[in-house]
Scaffold this motif. Sequence first.
Motif, PDB file in Angstrom:
ATOM      1  N   MET A   1       0.824  -1.188   0.000  1.00 18.64           N
ATOM      2  CA  MET A   1       0.000   0.000   0.000  1.00 18.64           C
ATOM      3  C   MET A   1       0.864   1.247   0.000  1.00 18.64           C
ATOM      4  SD  MET A   1      -3.223  -0.746   0.238  1.00 18.64           S
ATOM      5  CE  MET A   1      -4.266  -2.107   0.590  1.00 18.64           C
ATOM      6  N   SER A   2       1.434   1.548  -1.101  1.00 24.20           N
ATOM      7  CA  SER A   2       2.331   2.696  -1.161  1.00 24.20           C
ATOM      8  C   SER A   2       1.630   3.985  -1.561  1.00 24.20           C
ATOM      9  CB  SER A   2       3.459   2.398  -2.144  1.00 24.20           C
ATOM     10  OG  SER A   2       2.915   2.213  -3.434  1.00 24.20           O
ATOM     11  N   ARG A   3       0.337   3.911  -1.892  1.00 21.93           N
ATOM     12  CA  ARG A   3      -0.356   5.104  -2.369  1.00 21.93           C
ATOM     13  C   ARG A   3      -0.837   6.003  -1.247  1.00 21.93           C
ATOM     14  NH1 ARG A   3      -3.299   5.104  -7.799  1.00 21.93           N
ATOM     15  NH2 ARG A   3      -1.431   4.867  -8.992  1.00 21.93           N
ATOM     16  N   GLY A   4      -1.111   5.473  -0.110  1.00 22.23           N
ATOM     17  CA  GLY A   4      -1.483   6.277   1.041  1.00 22.23           C
ATOM     18  C   GLY A   4      -2.747   7.069   0.827  1.00 22.23           C
ATOM     19  N   ASN A   5      -2.669   8.379   0.922  1.00 20.12           N
ATOM     20  CA  ASN A   5      -3.858   9.234   0.858  1.00 20.12           C
ATOM     21  C   ASN A   5      -4.045   9.874  -0.514  1.00 20.12           C
ATOM     22  OD1 ASN A   5      -1.792  11.045   0.842  1.00 20.12           O
ATOM     23  ND2 ASN A   5      -2.630  12.364   2.419  1.00 20.12           N
ATOM     24  N   GLN A   6      -3.527   9.280  -1.564  1.00 13.88           N
ATOM     25  CA  GLN A   6      -3.609   9.877  -2.898  1.00 13.88           C
ATOM     26  C   GLN A   6      -5.061  10.067  -3.339  1.00 13.88           C
ATOM     27  OE1 GLN A   6      -1.389   7.857  -5.880  1.00 13.88           O
ATOM     28  NE2 GLN A   6      -2.026   9.228  -7.517  1.00 13.88           N
ATOM     29  N   ARG A   7      -5.913   9.105  -3.035  1.00 13.81           N
ATOM     30  CA  ARG A   7      -7.314   9.210  -3.426  1.00 13.81           C
ATOM     31  C   ARG A   7      -7.973  10.421  -2.768  1.00 13.81           C
ATOM     32  NH1 ARG A   7     -10.470   3.985  -2.468  1.00 13.81           N
ATOM     33  NH2 ARG A   7      -9.298   3.380  -4.291  1.00 13.81           N
ATOM     34  N   ASP A   8      -7.699  10.613  -1.498  1.00  9.26           N
ATOM     35  CA  ASP A   8      -8.266  11.761  -0.791  1.00  9.26           C
ATOM     36  C   ASP A   8      -7.744  13.074  -1.351  1.00  9.26           C
ATOM     37  OD1 ASP A   8      -9.724  10.116   0.891  1.00  9.26           O
ATOM     38  OD2 ASP A   8      -8.100  10.007   2.374  1.00  9.26           O
ATOM     39  N   ARG A   9      -6.454  13.127  -1.630  1.00 12.90           N
ATOM     40  CA  ARG A   9      -5.878  14.364  -2.197  1.00 12.90           C
ATOM     41  C   ARG A   9      -6.464  14.646  -3.575  1.00 12.90           C
ATOM     42  NH1 ARG A   9      -0.122  14.574  -3.020  1.00 12.90           N
ATOM     43  NH2 ARG A   9      -0.340  12.401  -3.555  1.00 12.90           N
ATOM     44  N   ASP A  10      -6.611  13.621  -4.394  1.00  9.78           N
ATOM     45  CA  ASP A  10      -7.192  13.815  -5.723  1.00  9.78           C
ATOM     46  C   ASP A  10      -8.635  14.294  -5.632  1.00  9.78           C
ATOM     47  OD1 ASP A  10      -4.858  13.119  -6.964  1.00  9.78           O
ATOM     48  OD2 ASP A  10      -5.485  11.065  -7.439  1.00  9.78           O
ATOM     49  N   ARG A  11      -9.372  13.748  -4.688  1.00  9.12           N
ATOM     50  CA  ARG A  11     -10.763  14.171  -4.499  1.00  9.12           C
ATOM     51  C   ARG A  11     -10.816  15.646  -4.095  1.00  9.12           C
ATOM     52  NH1 ARG A  11     -12.681  10.186  -1.039  1.00  9.12           N
ATOM     53  NH2 ARG A  11     -13.055   8.904  -2.863  1.00  9.12           N
ATOM     54  N   GLU A  12      -9.928  16.068  -3.214  1.00  8.82           N
ATOM     55  CA  GLU A  12      -9.877  17.470  -2.794  1.00  8.82           C
ATOM     56  C   GLU A  12      -9.494  18.378  -3.960  1.00  8.82           C
ATOM     57  OE1 GLU A  12      -7.151  17.602   0.428  1.00  8.82           O
ATOM     58  OE2 GLU A  12      -8.463  16.467   1.773  1.00  8.82           O
ATOM     59  N   ARG A  13      -8.535  17.941  -4.752  1.00  3.75           N
ATOM     60  CA  ARG A  13      -8.117  18.744  -5.912  1.00  3.75           C
ATOM     61  C   ARG A  13      -9.253  18.880  -6.920  1.00  3.75           C
ATOM     62  NH1 ARG A  13      -3.814  16.252  -8.847  1.00  3.75           N
ATOM     63  NH2 ARG A  13      -3.797  18.161 -10.056  1.00  3.75           N
ATOM     64  N   ALA A  14      -9.977  17.788  -7.158  1.00  2.69           N
ATOM     65  CA  ALA A  14     -11.091  17.831  -8.106  1.00  2.69           C
ATOM     66  C   ALA A  14     -12.177  18.776  -7.608  1.00  2.69           C
ATOM     67  CB  ALA A  14     -11.661  16.431  -8.314  1.00  2.69           C
ATOM     68  N   GLN A  15     -12.429  18.751  -6.317  1.00  6.21           N
ATOM     69  CA  GLN A  15     -13.439  19.641  -5.757  1.00  6.21           C
ATOM     70  C   GLN A  15     -12.993  21.096  -5.869  1.00  6.21           C
ATOM     71  OE1 GLN A  15     -14.303  18.994  -1.629  1.00  6.21           O
ATOM     72  NE2 GLN A  15     -16.425  19.627  -1.899  1.00  6.21           N
ATOM     73  N   ALA A  16     -11.706  21.357  -5.677  1.00  5.95           N
ATOM     74  CA  ALA A  16     -11.185  22.715  -5.804  1.00  5.95           C
ATOM     75  C   ALA A  16     -11.278  23.190  -7.248  1.00  5.95           C
ATOM     76  CB  ALA A  16      -9.736  22.761  -5.319  1.00  5.95           C
ATOM     77  N   ARG A  17     -10.988  22.302  -8.202  1.00 10.78           N
ATOM     78  CA  ARG A  17     -11.081  22.678  -9.622  1.00 10.78           C
ATOM     79  C   ARG A  17     -12.511  23.001 -10.003  1.00 10.78           C
ATOM     80  NH1 ARG A  17      -7.278  18.435 -10.685  1.00 10.78           N
ATOM     81  NH2 ARG A  17      -9.033  17.061 -11.036  1.00 10.78           N
ATOM     82  N   ALA A  18     -13.454  22.271  -9.432  1.00  7.01           N
ATOM     83  CA  ALA A  18     -14.867  22.504  -9.738  1.00  7.01           C
ATOM     84  C   ALA A  18     -15.363  23.776  -9.071  1.00  7.01           C
ATOM     85  CB  ALA A  18     -15.700  21.306  -9.289  1.00  7.01           C
ATOM     86  N   GLY A  19     -14.556  24.336  -8.205  1.00  7.18           N
ATOM     87  CA  GLY A  19     -14.950  25.568  -7.537  1.00  7.18           C
ATOM     88  C   GLY A  19     -16.030  25.350  -6.501  1.00  7.18           C
ATOM     89  N   GLY A  20     -16.180  24.123  -6.055  1.00  3.45           N
ATOM     90  CA  GLY A  20     -17.194  23.835  -5.061  1.00  3.45           C
ATOM     91  C   GLY A  20     -18.608  23.901  -5.628  1.00  3.45           C
ATOM     92  N   LYS A  21     -18.720  23.948  -6.948  1.00  9.17           N
ATOM     93  CA  LYS A  21     -20.036  24.020  -7.580  1.00  9.17           C
ATOM     94  C   LYS A  21     -20.779  22.702  -7.413  1.00  9.17           C
ATOM     95  CE  LYS A  21     -18.088  25.521 -11.450  1.00  9.17           C
ATOM     96  NZ  LYS A  21     -17.931  25.797 -12.841  1.00  9.17           N
ATOM     97  N   THR A  22     -22.053  22.812  -7.166  1.00 13.78           N
ATOM     98  CA  THR A  22     -22.890  21.623  -7.159  1.00 13.78           C
ATOM     99  C   THR A  22     -23.677  21.605  -8.453  1.00 13.78           C
ATOM    100  OG1 THR A  22     -24.663  22.785  -6.039  1.00 13.78           O
ATOM    101  CG2 THR A  22     -23.095  21.596  -4.652  1.00 13.78           C
ATOM    102  N   LYS A  23     -24.029  20.426  -8.891  1.00 17.00           N
ATOM    103  CA  LYS A  23     -24.755  20.293 -10.151  1.00 17.00           C
ATOM    104  C   LYS A  23     -26.176  20.834  -9.980  1.00 17.00           C
ATOM    105  CE  LYS A  23     -24.962  17.045 -13.889  1.00 17.00           C
ATOM    106  NZ  LYS A  23     -24.740  15.678 -14.298  1.00 17.00           N
ATOM    107  N   GLN A  24     -26.545  21.794 -10.798  1.00 17.48           N
ATOM    108  CA  GLN A  24     -27.859  22.415 -10.728  1.00 17.48           C
ATOM    109  C   GLN A  24     -28.796  21.747 -11.726  1.00 17.48           C
ATOM    110  OE1 GLN A  24     -28.846  24.893  -8.699  1.00 17.48           O
ATOM    111  NE2 GLN A  24     -26.858  24.886  -7.699  1.00 17.48           N
ATOM    112  N   PRO A  25     -30.051  21.565 -11.371  1.00 21.76           N
ATOM    113  CA  PRO A  25     -31.001  21.021 -12.340  1.00 21.76           C
ATOM    114  C   PRO A  25     -31.293  22.059 -13.430  1.00 21.76           C
ATOM    115  CG  PRO A  25     -32.120  21.652 -10.337  1.00 21.76           C
ATOM    116  CD  PRO A  25     -30.640  21.824 -10.079  1.00 21.76           C
TER     117      PRO A  25
END
Length: 67
Positions: A1-25
Motif C-alpha cells: 500500500m504505497s499510495r497512502g492518501n492519494q485518493r483523498d488528495r485527488d478528491r480534494e483537488r477535483a473539488q477545488a477545480r470545480a470551484g465547489g459548484k454543485t450540479k444544478q437542475p
Amino acid sequence: MSRGNQRDRDRERAQARAGGKTKQPRNDGLTPEQRRERDAKALQEKAAKKAAQAAGGNNAGVGRVNK
C-alpha cells in the motif's frame, strides 16, 4: 500500500477545480415533453442542413476560378 492518501488528495483537488459548484437542475422553464420537441426540431434542422451540404457536393473550390 504505497499510495497512502492519494485518493483523498485527488478528491480534494477535483473539488477545488470545480470551484465547489454543485450540479444544478435544468431551469429553462420547459416540461420534459417541450424539451424533447425542441431537441427533436433542432436535430431535424441539423440533419437537413447536413443533407443539403452533402447534396451540394464538395465546396472546397468555392471562390476560385480555374484557368
